[in-house]
Design a protein around this motif. Structure first.
Motif, mmCIF file in Angstrom:
data_model
loop_
_atom_site.group_PDB
_atom_site.id
_atom_site.type_symbol
_atom_site.label_atom_id
_atom_site.label_comp_id
_atom_site.label_asym_id
_atom_site.label_seq_id
_atom_site.Cartn_x
_atom_site.Cartn_y
_atom_site.Cartn_z
ATOM 1 N N ALA A 75 0.828 -1.215 0.000
ATOM 2 C CA ALA A 75 0.000 0.000 0.000
ATOM 3 C C ALA A 75 0.864 1.269 0.000
ATOM 4 O O ALA A 75 0.546 2.253 0.664
ATOM 5 C CB ALA A 75 -0.979 -0.004 1.166
ATOM 6 N N LEU A 76 1.954 1.226 -0.751
ATOM 7 C CA LEU A 76 2.840 2.376 -0.874
ATOM 8 C C LEU A 76 2.810 2.898 -2.305
ATOM 9 O O LEU A 76 2.440 2.182 -3.226
ATOM 10 C CB LEU A 76 4.282 1.985 -0.520
ATOM 11 N N ARG A 77 3.253 4.128 -2.465
ATOM 12 C CA ARG A 77 3.366 4.720 -3.792
ATOM 13 C C ARG A 77 4.714 4.338 -4.380
ATOM 14 O O ARG A 77 5.741 4.423 -3.704
ATOM 15 C CB ARG A 77 3.245 6.245 -3.687
ATOM 16 N N ALA A 78 4.718 3.907 -5.621
ATOM 17 C CA ALA A 78 5.979 3.601 -6.301
ATOM 18 C C ALA A 78 6.673 4.924 -6.628
ATOM 19 O O ALA A 78 6.113 5.777 -7.304
ATOM 20 C CB ALA A 78 5.714 2.802 -7.567
ATOM 21 N N ASP A 79 7.875 5.095 -6.129
ATOM 22 C CA ASP A 79 8.638 6.327 -6.315
ATOM 23 C C ASP A 79 9.725 6.086 -7.353
ATOM 24 O O ASP A 79 10.711 5.387 -7.075
ATOM 25 C CB ASP A 79 9.253 6.743 -4.980
ATOM 26 N N PRO A 80 9.568 6.648 -8.557
ATOM 27 C CA PRO A 80 10.555 6.404 -9.610
ATOM 28 C C PRO A 80 11.976 6.808 -9.210
ATOM 29 O O PRO A 80 12.930 6.081 -9.514
ATOM 30 C CB PRO A 80 10.069 7.259 -10.784
ATOM 31 N N GLN A 81 12.137 7.932 -8.525
ATOM 32 C CA GLN A 81 13.485 8.373 -8.154
ATOM 33 C C GLN A 81 14.112 7.420 -7.147
ATOM 34 O O GLN A 81 15.300 7.101 -7.242
ATOM 35 C CB GLN A 81 13.475 9.804 -7.621
ATOM 36 N N ALA A 82 13.328 6.944 -6.189
ATOM 37 C CA ALA A 82 13.853 5.981 -5.213
ATOM 38 C C ALA A 82 14.246 4.687 -5.917
ATOM 39 O O ALA A 82 15.276 4.075 -5.588
ATOM 40 C CB ALA A 82 12.825 5.715 -4.120
ATOM 41 N N PHE A 83 13.443 4.272 -6.889
ATOM 42 C CA PHE A 83 13.777 3.087 -7.673
ATOM 43 C C PHE A 83 15.110 3.275 -8.391
ATOM 44 O O PHE A 83 15.976 2.404 -8.363
ATOM 45 C CB PHE A 83 12.667 2.780 -8.689
ATOM 46 N N VAL A 84 15.277 4.418 -9.046
ATOM 47 C CA VAL A 84 16.508 4.699 -9.798
ATOM 48 C C VAL A 84 17.719 4.659 -8.874
ATOM 49 O O VAL A 84 18.733 4.017 -9.183
ATOM 50 C CB VAL A 84 16.413 6.054 -10.537
ATOM 51 N N VAL A 85 17.637 5.335 -7.744
ATOM 52 C CA VAL A 85 18.758 5.380 -6.805
ATOM 53 C C VAL A 85 19.124 3.960 -6.367
ATOM 54 O O VAL A 85 20.304 3.573 -6.377
ATOM 55 C CB VAL A 85 18.439 6.286 -5.598
ATOM 56 N N ALA A 86 18.121 3.167 -5.987
ATOM 57 C CA ALA A 86 18.381 1.802 -5.525
ATOM 58 C C ALA A 86 18.902 0.923 -6.659
ATOM 59 O O ALA A 86 19.859 0.156 -6.474
ATOM 60 C CB ALA A 86 17.106 1.203 -4.932
ATOM 61 N N PHE A 87 18.296 1.029 -7.837
ATOM 62 C CA PHE A 87 18.702 0.210 -8.977
ATOM 63 C C PHE A 87 20.147 0.502 -9.377
ATOM 64 O O PHE A 87 20.943 -0.413 -9.582
ATOM 65 C CB PHE A 87 17.763 0.437 -10.165
ATOM 66 N N VAL A 88 20.489 1.767 -9.481
ATOM 67 C CA VAL A 88 21.837 2.145 -9.901
ATOM 68 C C VAL A 88 22.852 1.745 -8.832
ATOM 69 O O VAL A 88 23.917 1.203 -9.155
ATOM 70 C CB VAL A 88 21.907 3.651 -10.246
ATOM 71 N N ALA A 89 22.549 1.973 -7.560
ATOM 72 C CA ALA A 89 23.477 1.603 -6.483
ATOM 73 C C ALA A 89 23.725 0.101 -6.460
ATOM 74 O O ALA A 89 24.857 -0.350 -6.256
ATOM 75 C CB ALA A 89 22.937 2.071 -5.138
#
Length: 107
Positions: A82-96
């Protein structure tokens, strides 16, 4: 300290990931397209900004498809919680996680 300070390629990689998940805004896209000639000269390469970044990073041609698969999984997990998907948080985690050499953790 900015995420991009001292990491010139990181911003381009972040934009590459945002573009792959269709979350790159129109202004950023226009800026990157306008920078293509400069990127081509800087990296002695040709093609779109995505092709130039992908070539510099040694990305497989199917990487955008794989990024989209991870994004869909991220969205599904966010919805389950029940959370909002945050594209920027995804990018940061994916790239790291996938490119720690250009985005090591900051302390």
């Amino acid at each position: 300290m900015s995420r991009y300070e001292g990491r010139p390629l990181l911003r381009l990689v972040d934009c590459f990931v945002l573009d792959a998940i269709d979350q790159l805004d129109d202004a950023q896209r226009a800026t990157l397209e306008a920078l293509e000639p400069r990127l081509a000269k800087t990296f002695d390469a040709s093609g779109t900004w995505q092709e130039i970044v992908g070539g510099q990073m040694g990305f497989a041609h199917d990487l955008p498809d794989k990024i989209r698969q991870f994004w869909r999984g991220y969205i599904d997990q966010a919805q389950t919680q029940a959370l909002r998907a945050d594209p920027q948080a995804f990018v940061v985690a994916f790239v790291a996680q996938n490119f720690p050499d250009i985005a090591p953790p900051r302390h």
